[in-house]
Design an enzyme around this catalytic site. Sequence first.
Site, short mmCIF file in Angstrom:
data_model
loop_
_atom_site.label_atom_id
_atom_site.label_comp_id
_atom_site.label_asym_id
_atom_site.label_seq_id
_atom_site.Cartn_x
_atom_site.Cartn_y
_atom_site.Cartn_z
N ARG A 1 0.71 -1.44 0.14
CA ARG A 1 0.02 0.01 0.10
C ARG A 1 0.82 1.14 0.16
O ARG A 1 0.56 2.10 0.48
CB ARG A 1 -1.12 0.02 1.18
CG ARG A 1 -1.88 -1.24 1.26
CD ARG A 1 -2.66 -1.11 -0.11
NE ARG A 1 -3.86 -2.50 0.06
CZ ARG A 1 -3.59 -3.64 -0.68
NH1 ARG A 1 -2.47 -3.71 -1.20
NH2 ARG A 1 -4.45 -4.53 -0.40
N SER B 1 -11.80 -2.16 1.43
CA SER B 1 -11.39 -2.63 2.51
C SER B 1 -10.99 -1.28 3.27
O SER B 1 -10.31 -0.45 2.85
CB SER B 1 -10.00 -3.27 2.25
OG SER B 1 -10.22 -4.63 1.83
N GLU C 1 -7.08 2.29 5.63
CA GLU C 1 -6.61 2.56 4.21
C GLU C 1 -7.47 3.62 3.50
O GLU C 1 -6.94 3.95 2.65
CB GLU C 1 -7.00 1.10 3.80
CG GLU C 1 -6.44 0.76 2.28
CD GLU C 1 -6.26 -0.39 1.78
OE1 GLU C 1 -6.58 -0.87 0.72
OE2 GLU C 1 -6.08 -1.38 2.92
#
Length: 327
Positions: free
Chosen positions: A180, A230, A300
Amino acid sequence: MPDMRTLLREAAGEDCILEQESMKKHTTFHIGGPADYFAAPTTAEGVQRIVKLCREEEYPFYVIGNGSNLLVSDQGYRGLVLQLYKNFSEITISAPDTGRSTILAQSGAMLSVIAKRALEAGLTGFEFASGIPGTLGGAVVMNAGTYGGEMKDVLISATVLDRSGEIREIPVPELALGYRQSAVSANGWIVLDAKITLACGETEAIRGRMEELKRQRVQKQPLELPSAGSTFKRPEGFFAGKLIMDAGLRGYTVGGAQVSEKHCGFVVNRGGATAADVRKLIADVRARVYEASGVTLEPEIRMLGAFDEDGKPGGCGHPAHPEDGFD
Protein backbone atom coordinates in the site's frame (compact mmCIF):
# COMPACT_ATOMS: atom_id res chain seq x y z
CA MET A 1 -6.45 39.97 -11.92
CA PRO A 2 -8.72 37.14 -13.24
CA ASP A 3 -10.42 35.01 -10.58
CA MET A 4 -9.71 31.27 -10.17
CA ARG A 5 -12.84 30.33 -12.11
CA THR A 6 -11.62 32.28 -15.16
CA LEU A 7 -8.08 30.97 -14.87
CA LEU A 8 -9.24 27.35 -14.63
CA ARG A 9 -11.52 27.69 -17.63
CA GLU A 10 -8.68 29.23 -19.63
CA ALA A 11 -6.34 26.37 -18.64
CA ALA A 12 -8.78 23.47 -19.02
CA GLY A 13 -11.45 24.67 -21.43
CA GLU A 14 -15.02 25.77 -20.74
CA ASP A 15 -16.44 22.24 -20.81
CA CYS A 16 -13.89 20.76 -18.39
CA ILE A 17 -14.68 22.80 -15.25
CA LEU A 18 -17.71 22.34 -13.00
CA GLU A 19 -18.49 24.39 -9.89
CA GLN A 20 -19.95 23.16 -6.60
CA GLU A 21 -19.96 19.59 -7.88
CA SER A 22 -21.38 17.04 -5.41
CA MET A 23 -18.75 14.44 -4.55
CA LYS A 24 -21.48 11.90 -3.78
CA LYS A 25 -21.54 11.35 -7.54
CA HIS A 26 -17.83 10.65 -7.70
CA THR A 27 -17.12 8.28 -4.79
CA THR A 28 -18.05 4.63 -4.42
CA PHE A 29 -19.23 5.43 -0.86
CA HIS A 30 -21.85 7.79 -2.37
CA ILE A 31 -20.92 10.28 0.35
CA GLY A 32 -19.53 13.80 0.23
CA GLY A 33 -20.36 17.48 -0.08
CA PRO A 34 -19.50 19.74 -3.02
CA ALA A 35 -16.06 20.54 -4.38
CA ASP A 36 -15.58 24.21 -5.21
CA TYR A 37 -14.26 23.18 -8.64
CA PHE A 38 -14.19 19.85 -10.46
CA ALA A 39 -12.13 19.14 -13.59
CA ALA A 40 -12.04 16.08 -15.86
CA PRO A 41 -9.35 16.77 -18.51
CA THR A 42 -8.93 14.54 -21.54
CA THR A 43 -5.17 14.88 -22.21
CA ALA A 44 -1.91 14.76 -20.29
CA GLU A 45 -1.25 18.33 -21.42
CA GLY A 46 -4.59 19.37 -19.92
CA VAL A 47 -3.61 17.79 -16.60
CA GLN A 48 -0.25 19.53 -16.78
CA ARG A 49 -1.82 22.95 -17.39
CA ILE A 50 -4.34 22.62 -14.54
CA VAL A 51 -1.74 21.40 -12.05
CA LYS A 52 0.71 24.14 -13.09
CA LEU A 53 -1.97 26.78 -12.54
CA CYS A 54 -2.96 25.42 -9.12
CA ARG A 55 0.65 25.30 -7.96
CA GLU A 56 1.40 28.79 -9.24
CA GLU A 57 -1.71 30.18 -7.54
CA GLU A 58 -1.13 28.03 -4.42
CA TYR A 59 -4.66 26.72 -4.88
CA PRO A 60 -5.53 23.38 -3.19
CA PHE A 61 -6.21 20.44 -5.50
CA TYR A 62 -6.67 16.70 -5.16
CA VAL A 63 -6.49 13.95 -7.80
CA ILE A 64 -9.04 11.13 -7.92
CA GLY A 65 -9.89 8.24 -10.20
CA ASN A 66 -13.31 6.71 -9.60
CA GLY A 67 -13.23 7.63 -5.89
CA SER A 68 -13.07 4.01 -4.71
CA ASN A 69 -10.84 4.59 -1.67
CA LEU A 70 -12.06 8.01 -0.59
CA LEU A 71 -14.26 9.60 2.07
CA VAL A 72 -15.14 13.22 1.33
CA SER A 73 -16.30 15.50 4.12
CA ASP A 74 -19.98 16.41 4.35
CA GLN A 75 -18.83 20.02 3.90
CA GLY A 76 -17.09 19.09 0.66
CA TYR A 77 -13.69 20.33 -0.48
CA ARG A 78 -12.52 23.92 -0.68
CA GLY A 79 -10.36 23.47 -3.73
CA LEU A 80 -10.22 21.69 -7.10
CA VAL A 81 -10.89 17.98 -7.53
CA LEU A 82 -9.03 16.74 -10.62
CA GLN A 83 -10.60 13.53 -11.90
CA LEU A 84 -8.71 11.14 -14.18
CA TYR A 85 -11.34 8.54 -14.95
CA LYS A 86 -13.73 8.06 -17.87
CA ASN A 87 -12.21 10.89 -19.92
CA PHE A 88 -8.75 9.46 -19.36
CA SER A 89 -9.09 5.72 -19.92
CA GLU A 90 -7.59 4.65 -23.26
CA ILE A 91 -6.11 1.13 -23.44
CA THR A 92 -3.71 -0.13 -26.14
CA ILE A 93 -2.40 -3.70 -26.42
CA SER A 94 0.75 -4.45 -28.41
CA ALA A 95 1.14 -7.47 -30.68
CA PRO A 96 2.64 -10.48 -28.85
CA ASP A 97 6.43 -10.78 -28.95
CA THR A 98 8.21 -13.90 -27.63
CA GLY A 99 5.09 -14.96 -25.79
CA ARG A 100 4.33 -11.65 -24.07
CA SER A 101 2.40 -8.45 -24.77
CA THR A 102 2.47 -4.95 -23.36
CA ILE A 103 -0.65 -3.07 -22.31
CA LEU A 104 -0.41 0.72 -22.23
CA ALA A 105 -3.34 2.25 -20.36
CA GLN A 106 -4.16 5.73 -19.14
CA SER A 107 -4.46 6.13 -15.41
CA GLY A 108 -8.25 6.48 -15.45
CA ALA A 109 -8.81 3.03 -16.97
CA MET A 110 -10.66 0.69 -14.62
CA LEU A 111 -8.71 -2.40 -13.59
CA SER A 112 -11.74 -4.54 -14.43
CA VAL A 113 -11.77 -3.19 -17.99
CA ILE A 114 -8.04 -3.78 -18.42
CA ALA A 115 -8.55 -7.36 -17.17
CA LYS A 116 -11.38 -7.87 -19.65
CA ARG A 117 -9.24 -6.57 -22.53
CA ALA A 118 -6.40 -8.86 -21.42
CA LEU A 119 -8.81 -11.82 -21.42
CA GLU A 120 -9.99 -10.96 -24.94
CA ALA A 121 -6.35 -10.85 -26.07
CA GLY A 122 -5.53 -14.17 -24.37
CA LEU A 123 -3.13 -12.58 -21.87
CA THR A 124 -2.62 -13.95 -18.37
CA GLY A 125 -1.24 -12.41 -15.17
CA PHE A 126 -3.83 -9.70 -14.54
CA GLU A 127 -6.66 -11.93 -13.32
CA PHE A 128 -6.04 -10.91 -9.70
CA ALA A 129 -7.02 -7.31 -10.50
CA SER A 130 -10.25 -8.12 -12.35
CA GLY A 131 -12.43 -7.40 -9.30
CA ILE A 132 -10.53 -4.53 -7.70
CA PRO A 133 -12.97 -1.58 -7.94
CA GLY A 134 -10.45 1.09 -8.85
CA THR A 135 -8.47 2.70 -11.62
CA LEU A 136 -4.97 1.97 -12.84
CA GLY A 137 -3.62 5.22 -11.41
CA GLY A 138 -4.84 4.40 -7.93
CA ALA A 139 -3.56 0.85 -8.26
CA VAL A 140 -0.05 2.12 -9.06
CA VAL A 141 -0.09 4.64 -6.20
CA MET A 142 -1.09 1.99 -3.65
CA ASN A 143 0.47 -1.07 -5.32
CA ALA A 144 -2.98 -2.64 -5.29
CA GLY A 145 -3.16 -6.38 -4.89
CA THR A 146 -5.29 -9.30 -3.83
CA TYR A 147 -5.59 -13.07 -4.28
CA GLY A 148 -1.83 -13.54 -4.51
CA GLY A 149 -1.06 -10.85 -7.08
CA GLU A 150 -0.09 -7.19 -6.93
CA MET A 151 0.72 -4.42 -9.38
CA LYS A 152 4.48 -4.65 -8.95
CA ASP A 153 4.28 -8.17 -10.43
CA VAL A 154 3.07 -6.89 -13.81
CA LEU A 155 4.19 -3.25 -14.15
CA ILE A 156 6.98 -2.18 -16.48
CA SER A 157 6.79 1.56 -15.82
CA ALA A 158 4.50 4.49 -15.11
CA THR A 159 4.39 7.90 -16.73
CA VAL A 160 4.00 10.61 -14.10
CA LEU A 161 3.69 14.35 -13.78
CA ASP A 162 6.30 15.19 -11.17
CA ARG A 163 6.28 18.09 -8.71
CA SER A 164 8.39 20.25 -11.03
CA GLY A 165 5.76 19.92 -13.76
CA GLU A 166 7.79 17.51 -15.91
CA ILE A 167 6.18 14.47 -17.55
CA ARG A 168 8.51 11.49 -17.30
CA GLU A 169 8.48 7.71 -17.43
CA ILE A 170 9.55 5.94 -14.23
CA PRO A 171 10.71 2.29 -14.49
CA VAL A 172 9.20 -0.10 -11.97
CA PRO A 173 12.32 -0.46 -9.76
CA GLU A 174 12.22 3.31 -9.14
CA LEU A 175 8.52 3.20 -8.23
CA ALA A 176 9.50 1.52 -4.92
CA LEU A 177 6.28 -0.46 -4.75
CA GLY A 178 5.51 -1.98 -1.35
CA TYR A 179 2.46 -2.85 0.71
CA ARG A 180 0.00 0.00 0.00
CA GLN A 181 2.83 2.40 -0.78
CA SER A 182 5.00 3.69 -3.62
CA ALA A 183 7.39 6.43 -4.65
CA VAL A 184 4.41 8.01 -6.43
CA SER A 185 2.66 8.94 -3.19
CA ALA A 186 5.94 9.64 -1.37
CA ASN A 187 7.01 12.17 -4.03
CA GLY A 188 3.62 13.72 -4.83
CA TRP A 189 3.65 12.50 -8.44
CA ILE A 190 0.49 12.15 -10.53
CA VAL A 191 0.17 8.97 -12.60
CA LEU A 192 -0.80 9.63 -16.23
CA ASP A 193 -0.42 6.14 -17.70
CA ALA A 194 1.32 2.83 -17.07
CA LYS A 195 2.75 -0.09 -19.00
CA ILE A 196 1.92 -3.66 -18.01
CA THR A 197 3.54 -6.83 -19.30
CA LEU A 198 1.52 -10.04 -19.52
CA ALA A 199 2.19 -13.51 -20.87
CA CYS A 200 0.14 -15.22 -23.54
CA GLY A 201 -2.15 -17.85 -22.07
CA GLU A 202 -5.20 -20.02 -22.66
CA THR A 203 -8.34 -17.89 -22.87
CA GLU A 204 -10.60 -20.42 -21.16
CA ALA A 205 -8.16 -20.89 -18.29
CA ILE A 206 -7.94 -17.11 -17.84
CA ARG A 207 -11.74 -16.81 -17.94
CA GLY A 208 -12.10 -19.64 -15.44
CA ARG A 209 -9.71 -18.00 -12.99
CA MET A 210 -11.52 -14.66 -13.26
CA GLU A 211 -14.88 -16.31 -12.70
CA GLU A 212 -13.56 -18.18 -9.66
CA LEU A 213 -12.22 -14.97 -8.14
CA LYS A 214 -15.55 -13.28 -8.84
CA ARG A 215 -17.40 -16.07 -7.02
CA GLN A 216 -15.12 -15.66 -4.01
CA ARG A 217 -15.66 -11.88 -3.92
CA VAL A 218 -19.45 -12.18 -4.20
CA GLN A 219 -19.42 -14.77 -1.41
CA LYS A 220 -17.17 -12.86 0.96
CA GLN A 221 -17.54 -9.13 0.24
CA PRO A 222 -20.55 -6.79 0.62
CA LEU A 223 -20.65 -5.81 -3.04
CA GLU A 224 -24.37 -5.07 -2.83
CA LEU A 225 -23.81 -1.94 -0.70
CA PRO A 226 -21.76 1.24 -1.30
CA SER A 227 -18.34 1.17 0.37
CA ALA A 228 -14.78 2.32 -0.17
CA GLY A 229 -13.40 -1.21 -0.28
CA SER A 230 -11.27 -2.54 2.57
CA THR A 231 -11.44 0.05 5.33
CA PHE A 232 -8.23 -0.85 7.17
CA LYS A 233 -4.73 -1.93 6.21
CA ARG A 234 -3.76 -5.46 7.14
CA PRO A 235 -1.83 -5.35 10.45
CA GLU A 236 1.33 -7.43 10.39
CA GLY A 237 0.50 -10.91 11.62
CA PHE A 238 -3.27 -10.30 11.75
CA PHE A 239 -6.36 -9.80 9.61
CA ALA A 240 -8.28 -6.58 10.21
CA GLY A 241 -11.67 -8.19 9.60
CA LYS A 242 -11.08 -10.95 12.18
CA LEU A 243 -9.84 -8.47 14.79
CA ILE A 244 -13.01 -6.40 14.28
CA MET A 245 -15.22 -9.48 14.45
CA ASP A 246 -13.47 -10.75 17.59
CA ALA A 247 -14.06 -7.35 19.22
CA GLY A 248 -17.80 -7.96 18.81
CA LEU A 249 -18.28 -5.29 16.16
CA ARG A 250 -19.94 -7.22 13.33
CA GLY A 251 -22.90 -5.06 12.28
CA TYR A 252 -21.87 -2.17 14.54
CA THR A 253 -23.69 0.92 13.28
CA VAL A 254 -23.31 4.69 13.49
CA GLY A 255 -26.09 6.51 11.67
CA GLY A 256 -26.20 5.09 8.15
CA ALA A 257 -22.70 3.59 8.35
CA GLN A 258 -22.17 -0.02 9.39
CA VAL A 259 -19.42 -2.58 9.87
CA SER A 260 -20.47 -5.09 7.22
CA GLU A 261 -22.18 -8.18 8.54
CA LYS A 262 -20.75 -10.13 5.61
CA HIS A 263 -17.11 -9.01 6.01
CA CYS A 264 -16.04 -7.00 9.04
CA GLY A 265 -13.14 -5.45 7.13
CA PHE A 266 -15.61 -3.30 5.18
CA VAL A 267 -17.58 -0.27 6.32
CA VAL A 268 -20.73 0.10 4.22
CA ASN A 269 -23.28 2.81 3.55
CA ARG A 270 -26.61 1.29 4.56
CA GLY A 271 -28.39 4.34 3.17
CA GLY A 272 -28.03 8.01 3.99
CA ALA A 273 -24.67 7.62 5.74
CA THR A 274 -22.73 10.84 6.24
CA ALA A 275 -18.98 11.27 6.28
CA ALA A 276 -19.29 12.12 9.97
CA ASP A 277 -21.01 8.74 10.55
CA VAL A 278 -18.19 6.88 8.80
CA ARG A 279 -15.49 8.85 10.57
CA LYS A 280 -16.99 8.16 14.01
CA LEU A 281 -17.51 4.48 13.21
CA ILE A 282 -13.87 4.13 12.14
CA ALA A 283 -12.70 5.85 15.33
CA ASP A 284 -14.93 3.61 17.48
CA VAL A 285 -13.71 0.46 15.73
CA ARG A 286 -10.07 1.44 16.20
CA ALA A 287 -10.61 2.10 19.90
CA ARG A 288 -12.54 -1.13 20.53
CA VAL A 289 -10.07 -3.29 18.60
CA TYR A 290 -7.15 -1.77 20.49
CA GLU A 291 -8.91 -2.45 23.80
CA ALA A 292 -9.62 -6.06 22.80
CA SER A 293 -6.31 -6.98 21.16
CA GLY A 294 -3.73 -4.25 21.64
CA VAL A 295 -3.52 -3.88 17.84
CA THR A 296 -3.83 -0.42 16.30
CA LEU A 297 -5.71 -0.55 13.01
CA GLU A 298 -4.54 1.89 10.35
CA PRO A 299 -7.26 3.09 7.96
CA GLU A 300 -6.71 2.47 4.28
CA ILE A 301 -9.39 5.02 3.33
CA ARG A 302 -8.21 8.53 2.55
CA MET A 303 -10.15 11.50 3.83
CA LEU A 304 -10.66 14.75 1.96
CA GLY A 305 -12.04 18.01 3.35
CA ALA A 306 -12.77 19.34 6.84
CA PHE A 307 -13.89 16.88 9.53
CA ASP A 308 -13.03 18.44 12.88
CA GLU A 309 -14.90 21.35 14.40
CA ASP A 310 -11.89 23.56 13.81
CA GLY A 311 -12.08 22.82 10.09
CA LYS A 312 -8.92 20.74 9.93
CA PRO A 313 -8.79 17.28 8.31
CA GLY A 314 -9.94 14.56 10.68
CA GLY A 315 -7.51 12.42 12.59
CA CYS A 316 -8.85 8.87 12.28
CA GLY A 317 -7.95 8.26 8.65
CA HIS A 318 -5.31 9.49 6.22
CA PRO A 319 -6.02 13.23 5.82
CA ALA A 320 -5.56 13.97 2.16
CA HIS A 321 -2.67 16.22 1.24
CA PRO A 322 -3.75 18.61 -1.54
CA GLU A 323 -1.59 16.70 -4.01
CA ASP A 324 -1.60 13.30 -2.37
CA GLY A 325 -2.80 10.02 -3.75
CA PHE A 326 -5.06 8.95 -6.54
CA ASP A 327 -8.30 7.43 -5.35
